[in-house]
Design an enzyme around this catalytic site. Structure first.
Site, short mmCIF file in Angstrom:
data_model
loop_
_atom_site.label_atom_id
_atom_site.label_comp_id
_atom_site.label_asym_id
_atom_site.label_seq_id
_atom_site.Cartn_x
_atom_site.Cartn_y
_atom_site.Cartn_z
N ASP A 102 0.86 -1.19 0.00
CA ASP A 102 0.00 0.00 0.00
C ASP A 102 0.90 1.24 0.00
O ASP A 102 1.47 1.62 1.03
CB ASP A 102 -0.92 0.00 1.23
N LYS A 166 -6.70 3.48 -3.12
CA LYS A 166 -7.15 3.53 -1.73
C LYS A 166 -7.30 4.97 -1.28
O LYS A 166 -6.50 5.83 -1.65
CB LYS A 166 -6.10 2.78 -0.89
N LYS A 198 -10.19 0.69 -2.27
CA LYS A 198 -10.12 0.43 -0.83
C LYS A 198 -10.46 1.69 -0.05
O LYS A 198 -9.86 2.75 -0.26
CB LYS A 198 -8.72 -0.07 -0.45
#
Length: 248
Positions: A102, A166, A198
């Site tokens: 991430d 995300k 996300k």
């Protein structure tokens, strides 16, 4: 099963069970893994700092939860590290066994008008991940603030090869919101690419999760609501999910 319970069951299957605290220890990561109750549902991944990837892998294997992925973060949380450091971080995390990376984009650069740097962080990180890890790109939507910047950041993430886009680190004042989610999902849909989404930071209850699931369903369709295209990054959501599923 009520819709609330169905959403609870879906939320756990789409969850990146997260602990990204400076106070984390091997013991606290073990406790995080121990909080998973497979009879009530298992998360898609655990998301932790790179130093604990080994610990998480061992703890999951000990409980025969090897199907739960291990995600970690790079350029976190400020997005300010030099690109060479970020690539180094990425390669080390993958060597430790991370399944998902991430990455925080250098969002302050984007605010200053430098889209090229953002694109290079994403594309170089994607190159470093290769086929060994998925790349989830954190745009820090709450700091970008405007619809135009949130759209641009999402488009740059997709262009650079992100597997997921995300919302947030969970470390700033404004994290995931339904407004930013709508903008990001619309940009993903308009790209005509199979890219996941996300929502992270602030999704604490099944009621919260239900709103995001309904929005994603409306924009992307039912098929999108599976772990390879939709995730929640959450720490406290799991206990609410389990409370609701126990009452079934």
């Amino acid at each position: 099963m009520t819709q609330h319970q169905k959403d609870a069951a879906l939320a756990v299957a789409l969850m990146d069970l997260t602990s990204l605290n400076t106070s984390d220890t091997t013991k606290s990561i073990q406790a995080l893994v121990d909080s998973i109750n497979p009879t009530l549902g298992t998360p898609a991944a655990v998301c932790i700092y790179s130093d604990f990837v080994d610990d998480a892998k061992i703890a999951l294997a000990a409980r025969e939860l090897n199907h739960v992925k291990v995600a970690t973060v790079t350029n976190f949380p400020t997005g300010d590290a030099p690109l060479s450091d970020v690539i180094n971080e990425t390669l080390i995390a993958i060597e430790r066994g991370a399944d998902e990376i991430d990455l925080v984009i250098p969002y302050k650069k984007l605010i200053a008008g430098d889209a090229q740097t953002v694109l290079s962080y994403v594309s170089e990180s994607k190159k470093a991940c290769g086929s060994r890890a998925q790349l989830k790109v954190i745009i820090e939507s709450g700091e970008l603030k405007t619809d135009a910047l949130i759209t641009q950041a999402t488009e740059l993430a997709i262009e650079g090869g992100a597997d997921f886009v995300k919302t947030s680190t969970g470390k700033v004042a404004v994290n995931a919101t339904l407004e930013s989610t709508k903008i990001m999902l619309t940009a993903i849909k308009n790209s005509n690419k199979r890219v996941g989404f996300k929502a992270a930071g602030g999704v604490k209850t099944v009621a919260d999760a239900s709103d995001y699931l309904a929005l994603a369903r409306a924009i992307m369709g039912d098929d999108y609501l599976q772990a390879n295209t939709f995730r929640f990054g959450a720490s406290s959501l799991l206990s609410d999910v389990y409370t609701i599923l126990k009452s079934n």
